[in-house]
Design a protein around this motif. Structure first.
Motif, PDB file in Angstrom:
ATOM      1  N   ILE A 112       0.843  -1.202   0.000  1.00  0.00           N
ATOM      2  CA  ILE A 112       0.000   0.000   0.000  1.00  0.00           C
ATOM      3  C   ILE A 112       0.874   1.247   0.000  1.00  0.00           C
ATOM      4  O   ILE A 112       0.617   2.206  -0.735  1.00  0.00           O
ATOM      5  CB  ILE A 112      -0.962  -0.011   1.201  1.00  0.00           C
ATOM      6  CG1 ILE A 112      -1.802  -1.297   1.199  1.00  0.00           C
ATOM      7  CG2 ILE A 112      -1.871   1.224   1.178  1.00  0.00           C
ATOM      8  CD1 ILE A 112      -2.636  -1.495   2.449  1.00  0.00           C
ATOM      9  N   THR A 161      -3.630  -0.988  -9.244  1.00  0.00           N
ATOM     10  CA  THR A 161      -2.503  -1.065  -8.319  1.00  0.00           C
ATOM     11  C   THR A 161      -3.068  -1.380  -6.936  1.00  0.00           C
ATOM     12  O   THR A 161      -4.282  -1.472  -6.755  1.00  0.00           O
ATOM     13  CB  THR A 161      -1.762   0.274  -8.269  1.00  0.00           C
ATOM     14  OG1 THR A 161      -2.690   1.288  -7.801  1.00  0.00           O
ATOM     15  CG2 THR A 161      -1.225   0.674  -9.634  1.00  0.00           C
ATOM     16  N   ASP A 163      -5.539   1.427 -13.409  1.00  0.00           N
ATOM     17  CA  ASP A 163      -5.593   1.749 -11.986  1.00  0.00           C
ATOM     18  C   ASP A 163      -5.621   0.533 -11.071  1.00  0.00           C
ATOM     19  O   ASP A 163      -5.926   0.648  -9.891  1.00  0.00           O
ATOM     20  CB  ASP A 163      -6.823   2.624 -11.701  1.00  0.00           C
ATOM     21  CG  ASP A 163      -8.134   1.919 -12.056  1.00  0.00           C
ATOM     22  OD1 ASP A 163      -8.073   0.788 -12.584  1.00  0.00           O
ATOM     23  OD2 ASP A 163      -9.200   2.508 -11.814  1.00  0.00           O
ATOM     24  N   CYS A 198      -3.285   8.675   0.612  1.00  0.00           N
ATOM     25  CA  CYS A 198      -3.993   7.462   0.205  1.00  0.00           C
ATOM     26  C   CYS A 198      -5.467   7.597   0.559  1.00  0.00           C
ATOM     27  O   CYS A 198      -5.820   8.020   1.657  1.00  0.00           O
ATOM     28  CB  CYS A 198      -3.384   6.246   0.915  1.00  0.00           C
ATOM     29  SG  CYS A 198      -4.180   4.683   0.540  1.00  0.00           S
ATOM     30  N   SER A 204       0.628  10.093   2.839  1.00  0.00           N
ATOM     31  CA  SER A 204       0.707  10.001   1.379  1.00  0.00           C
ATOM     32  C   SER A 204      -0.529  10.493   0.637  1.00  0.00           C
ATOM     33  O   SER A 204      -0.508  10.634  -0.579  1.00  0.00           O
ATOM     34  CB  SER A 204       0.954   8.545   0.976  1.00  0.00           C
ATOM     35  OG  SER A 204      -0.219   7.761   1.224  1.00  0.00           O
ATOM     36  N   ARG A 224      -3.320   0.451  -4.241  1.00  0.00           N
ATOM     37  CA  ARG A 224      -4.239   1.517  -3.792  1.00  0.00           C
ATOM     38  C   ARG A 224      -5.427   1.654  -4.730  1.00  0.00           C
ATOM     39  O   ARG A 224      -6.545   1.950  -4.284  1.00  0.00           O
ATOM     40  CB  ARG A 224      -3.496   2.851  -3.714  1.00  0.00           C
ATOM     41  CG  ARG A 224      -2.466   2.919  -2.615  1.00  0.00           C
ATOM     42  CD  ARG A 224      -1.961   4.346  -2.488  1.00  0.00           C
ATOM     43  NE  ARG A 224      -0.736   4.401  -1.720  1.00  0.00           N
ATOM     44  CZ  ARG A 224      -0.052   5.505  -1.497  1.00  0.00           C
ATOM     45  NH1 ARG A 224      -0.482   6.660  -2.009  1.00  0.00           N
ATOM     46  NH2 ARG A 224       1.049   5.493  -0.782  1.00  0.00           N
ATOM     47  N   GLY A 225      -5.183   1.468  -6.007  1.00  0.00           N
ATOM     48  CA  GLY A 225      -6.267   1.595  -6.978  1.00  0.00           C
ATOM     49  C   GLY A 225      -7.372   0.584  -6.738  1.00  0.00           C
ATOM     50  O   GLY A 225      -8.555   0.907  -6.858  1.00  0.00           O
ATOM     51  N   ILE A 230       2.073   5.915   4.824  1.00  0.00           N
ATOM     52  CA  ILE A 230       0.760   5.833   4.166  1.00  0.00           C
ATOM     53  C   ILE A 230      -0.125   6.977   4.628  1.00  0.00           C
ATOM     54  O   ILE A 230      -0.815   7.620   3.824  1.00  0.00           O
ATOM     55  CB  ILE A 230       0.085   4.476   4.447  1.00  0.00           C
ATOM     56  CG1 ILE A 230       0.882   3.334   3.807  1.00  0.00           C
ATOM     57  CG2 ILE A 230      -1.348   4.466   3.924  1.00  0.00           C
ATOM     58  CD1 ILE A 230       0.478   1.947   4.275  1.00  0.00           C
ATOM     59  N   LYS A 262      -9.358   1.631  -3.662  1.00  0.00           N
ATOM     60  CA  LYS A 262     -10.248   2.744  -3.991  1.00  0.00           C
ATOM     61  C   LYS A 262     -11.431   2.272  -4.820  1.00  0.00           C
ATOM     62  O   LYS A 262     -12.586   2.671  -4.564  1.00  0.00           O
ATOM     63  CB  LYS A 262      -9.461   3.820  -4.744  1.00  0.00           C
ATOM     64  CG  LYS A 262     -10.293   5.060  -5.061  1.00  0.00           C
ATOM     65  CD  LYS A 262      -9.427   6.123  -5.730  1.00  0.00           C
ATOM     66  CE  LYS A 262     -10.245   7.373  -6.040  1.00  0.00           C
ATOM     67  NZ  LYS A 262      -9.404   8.408  -6.698  1.00  0.00           N
ATOM     68  N   ASP A 282       2.230   1.618  -3.379  1.00  0.00           N
ATOM     69  CA  ASP A 282       1.208   1.487  -4.419  1.00  0.00           C
ATOM     70  C   ASP A 282       1.654   0.465  -5.453  1.00  0.00           C
ATOM     71  O   ASP A 282       1.668   0.732  -6.661  1.00  0.00           O
ATOM     72  CB  ASP A 282       0.921   2.840  -5.075  1.00  0.00           C
ATOM     73  CG  ASP A 282      -0.403   2.839  -5.847  1.00  0.00           C
ATOM     74  OD1 ASP A 282      -1.230   1.935  -5.600  1.00  0.00           O
ATOM     75  OD2 ASP A 282      -0.611   3.735  -6.688  1.00  0.00           O
ATOM     76  N   SER A 283       1.981  -0.713  -4.982  1.00  0.00           N
ATOM     77  CA  SER A 283       2.564  -1.755  -5.826  1.00  0.00           C
ATOM     78  C   SER A 283       1.621  -2.193  -6.939  1.00  0.00           C
ATOM     79  O   SER A 283       0.402  -2.181  -6.780  1.00  0.00           O
ATOM     80  CB  SER A 283       2.931  -2.970  -4.965  1.00  0.00           C
ATOM     81  OG  SER A 283       3.888  -2.624  -3.998  1.00  0.00           O
ATOM     82  N   ARG A 284       2.226  -2.594  -8.028  1.00  0.00           N
ATOM     83  CA  ARG A 284       1.492  -3.170  -9.146  1.00  0.00           C
ATOM     84  C   ARG A 284       1.837  -4.658  -9.195  1.00  0.00           C
ATOM     85  O   ARG A 284       2.998  -5.030  -9.212  1.00  0.00           O
ATOM     86  CB  ARG A 284       1.878  -2.485 -10.457  1.00  0.00           C
ATOM     87  CG  ARG A 284       1.061  -2.955 -11.654  1.00  0.00           C
ATOM     88  CD  ARG A 284       1.406  -2.163 -12.903  1.00  0.00           C
ATOM     89  NE  ARG A 284       0.976  -0.771 -12.831  1.00  0.00           N
ATOM     90  CZ  ARG A 284      -0.259  -0.348 -13.057  1.00  0.00           C
ATOM     91  NH1 ARG A 284      -1.218  -1.225 -13.359  1.00  0.00           N
ATOM     92  NH2 ARG A 284      -0.567   0.923 -12.984  1.00  0.00           N
TER      93      ARG A 284
END
Length: 205
Positions: free
Chosen positions: A15, A114, A112, A148, A146, A116-117, A143, A120, A18-20
């Motif tokens: 988080i 990721t 989006d 977030c 950030s 965090r994406g 975090i 959300k 914001d890892s992919r």
């Protein structure tokens, strides 16, 4: 409705950064012990579950397990996630696995989806991660600063200090706790003091 998740195993680092995810196996199966239990119950070899086999092999083992889960929440969650996140309406099984793997991975590489994406998109307002008292809270502080959209809070879980039948593990863990608090934890009184301090630190975070 928004999701208030009081208990999860999401790594705070994912988080914070914001890892992919590299692929759907890493997103779905990298740490999901509920799926692991179902695969074990279905006779899947441990190497294909938590071993170091190629990610697709683990995904394929899961895909072949899913048809046996009809009626289990995991069956329905699997297909809800495919539909809601990826717009995939196919039923996951051994025959559809390659097609779903390719499409899900294509979408994970762009847009989006990721860490965090996804939070959300699913309207997750609050997440309580599972944290050891000896863990650093630096990622949680990062975090919080950030911007977030999801509020991420640590959850105090001192399981390690209860492993009294494994004294070497408790002693090694107590050293980590001492490093986190800056105080000795080599006596029972010191251990309790350290746990209380970390409880206050967690509450503050």
């Amino acid at each position: 409705m928004p999701i208030i998740d009081y208990h999860c195993h999401l790594p705070p680092a994912d988080i914070a950064n914001d890892s992919r995810f590299a692929n759907i196996a890493q997103a779905w199966l990298g740490g999901d012990h509920s799926k692991w239990r179902m695969m074990r119950a279905n006779g899947v070899a441990e190497a294909d579950i938590t071993g170091h086999e190629p990610d697709y092999r683990t995904f394929l083992a899961w895909a072949r397990t899913v048809p046996y889960l009809a009626g289990n929440p995991l069956y329905h969650w699997t297909h809800l996630e495919l539909r809601r996140h990826f717009g995939i309406t196919d039923i996951l099984d051994g025959q559809s696995a390659q097609k779903i793997w390719d499409e899900a991975n294509r979408q994970l590489q762009h847009g989006d989806l990721t860490a965090r994406g996804i939070l959300k998109k699913m309207k997750v307002e609050v997440v309580g991660t599972t944290d050891d008292p000896a863990d650093s809270l630096d990622l949680h502080h990062a975090i919080a600063k950030s911007g977030c959209a999801t509020r991420v809070v640590p959850t105090y879980r001192p399981d390690a200090c209860l492993k009294v039948r494994q004294p070497e593990r408790v002693q090694a863990w107590a050293k980590r706790l001492a490093a986190a608090t800056g105080k000795g934890a080599d006596t029972f009184a010191g251990l309790i003091t350290g746990l209380n301090q970390r409880h206050d630190d967690f509450a503050a975070a």
